[in-house]
Design an enzyme around this catalytic site. Structure first.
Site, PDB file in Angstrom:
ATOM      1  N   ASP A  63     -52.385  80.120 105.504  1.00 21.59           N
ATOM      2  CA  ASP A  63     -51.137  79.809 104.785  1.00 21.59           C
ATOM      3  C   ASP A  63     -51.115  80.233 103.313  1.00 21.59           C
ATOM      4  O   ASP A  63     -50.039  80.321 102.712  1.00 21.59           O
ATOM      5  CB  ASP A  63     -50.847  78.302 104.861  1.00 21.59           C
ATOM      6  N   ARG A 111     -39.218  95.920 115.234  1.00 19.87           N
ATOM      7  CA  ARG A 111     -38.274  96.848 114.581  1.00 19.87           C
ATOM      8  C   ARG A 111     -37.822  97.955 115.542  1.00 19.87           C
ATOM      9  O   ARG A 111     -36.647  98.307 115.593  1.00 19.87           O
ATOM     10  CB  ARG A 111     -38.934  97.472 113.346  1.00 19.87           C
TER      11      ARG A 111
HETATM   12  O1  F6P Z   1     -52.540  75.669 108.567  1.00 20.12           O
HETATM   13  C1  F6P Z   1     -52.432  76.848 109.258  1.00 20.12           C
HETATM   14  C2  F6P Z   1     -51.418  76.736 110.370  1.00 20.12           C
HETATM   15  O2  F6P Z   1     -51.532  77.901 111.154  1.00 20.12           O
HETATM   16  C3  F6P Z   1     -49.979  76.534 109.913  1.00 20.12           C
HETATM   17  O3  F6P Z   1     -49.369  77.715 109.466  1.00 20.12           O
HETATM   18  C4  F6P Z   1     -49.365  75.958 111.164  1.00 20.12           C
HETATM   19  O4  F6P Z   1     -48.221  75.199 110.877  1.00 20.12           O
HETATM   20  C5  F6P Z   1     -50.469  75.090 111.690  1.00 20.12           C
HETATM   21  O5  F6P Z   1     -51.679  75.622 111.205  1.00 20.12           O
HETATM   22  C6  F6P Z   1     -50.526  74.980 113.184  1.00 20.12           C
HETATM   23  O6  F6P Z   1     -51.550  74.115 113.516  1.00 20.12           O
HETATM   24  P1  F6P Z   1     -52.077  73.889 115.017  1.00 20.12           P
HETATM   25  O7  F6P Z   1     -52.828  75.124 115.413  1.00 20.12           O
HETATM   26  O8  F6P Z   1     -52.964  72.700 114.918  1.00 20.12           O
HETATM   27  O9  F6P Z   1     -50.868  73.689 115.849  1.00 20.12           O
END
Ligand code: F6P
Length: 326
Positions: A132, A159
């Site tokens: 993130d 695209r």
């Molecule tokens: O924190 C990284 C992330 O990939 C976020 O972008 C996303 O919202 C979240 O983890 C998803 O988490 P999980 O794999 O536990 O559903």
């Protein structure tokens, strides 16, 4: 403090990120270089509670620098959120004579590290590993570059079909509370619009942009939406647009966990290696309860409380670029 540290442990926690293995390798080998005993804790803080800990030597981290995911596994531990769980985790560390822990992860990982440090006065070192890129105090986090490259590759493919069919695509990328992946993917793929959680006005801006495009009869386009967008995810935004414009044929593509996997890019391997090395050097130099980050290409140590609480600023100029360039 520096004299006291002879045995360190490393763990990954929260969502995995490409490059975590490069960071683990750097921690183990920098520790070995300084004659430290290095331990790996499996499954993040949950493994710390359960005592899933093993000694790692140089050879144990061979052939992992190029691998996605984390060889130490990861978890989001609910038990570690309770005092009883953390007490049990502390006992694991004491039983194994561990003097300090390197915790690789994001905001939740650092929050856990900060609480743990304050409760047990136990030296913790954070390494920012999350796709993130939402951690204050470091220009980039491990995994971000790989995730953006993966997302751009996917958008390039979308695209082709969007162009062939003259369709307007809303592509949802990851980033629960953060628009960094969306911003970089949008700019790097030449998108017509970028919607992120940090900006509340961007839907209005998008509608204005689409109006201009419709007047020019440009009905093909790519809009990148961060999953955590304040105004809803890609499906909801597509509905808002469909209501206002009948000219556009809209489609939604959610890239999802593809963005979390794959071999790390050169940038992520180098970043992770420098941070893993910097984490151990920092501990030996008396830094603890900090995160080892990179600012202006220099290794820095940032208090965990700042990394957690302060918001990483978003460059609003970047957001305005699609309307100028597309
Ligand atoms: O924190 C990284 C992330 O990939 C976020 O972008 C996303 O919202 C979240 O983890 C998803 O988490 P999980 O794999 O536990 O559903």
């Amino acid at each position: 403090m520096a004299d006291k540290i002879k045995r360190i442990a490393v763990l990954c926690s929260g969502g995995d990120a490409p490059g975590m293995n490069a960071a683990i390798r750097a921690v183990v080998r920098t520790g070995n270089f300084h004659d430290l005993h290095v331990y790996g804790i499996y499954n993040g803080y949950q493994g710390m509670i359960n005592g899933e800990i093993i000694r790692l030597e140089k050879g144990d981290v061979a052939n992992i620098i190029h691998k996605g995911g984390t060889t130490l596994k990861t978890a989001r531990s609910k038990e570690f959120m309770n005092k009883a769980g953390r007490k049990q985790a502390h006992q694991t560390l004491i039983a194994n004579d561990i003097d300090a822990v390197v915790a690789i992860g994001g905001n939740g990982t650092f929050t856990g590290a900060q609480i743990f440090q304050s409760e047990f006065d136990f030296p913790m070192m954070g390494v920012p590993g999350t796709i993130d890129n939402d951690i204050f105090g470091t220009d980039y986090t491990i995994g971000f570059d790989t995730a953006v490259n993966t997302a751009i590759d996917a958008v390039d493919k979308i695209r082709d079909t969007a162009d062939s069919h003259n369709r307007l695509f809303f592509v949802e990328v990851m980033g629960r509370h953060s628009g960094y992946i969306a911003m970089y993917t949008g700019l790097g793929s030449g998108a017509s619009g970028i919607l992120i959680p940090e900006s509340e006005t961007d839907v209005d801006e998008l509608l204005g942009q689409l109006e201009k495009m419709a007047l020019k009869k440009k009905l093909f386009g790519l809009i990148i939406v961060a999953e955590g967008n304040e105004n809803g995810n890609a499906h909801r935004i597509a509905k808002i647009v469909e209501k206002k414009f009948t000219q556009y044929e809209t489609k939604v593509a959610v890239i999802g966990h593809l963005q979390r996997g794959g071999s790390p890019t050169a940038q992520d391997r180098v970043l992770a290696t420098r941070m893993g090395h910097g984490a151990v050097e920092g501990l030996l130099n008396g830094h603890h309860n900090v995160m080892c980050g990179i600012q202006n290409n220099e290794v820095v140590y940032v208090p965990l409380k700042d990394a957690i609480k302060k918001l990483k600023p978003i460059d609003s100029n970047i957001l305005s670029l699609p309307s100028i360039l597309s």
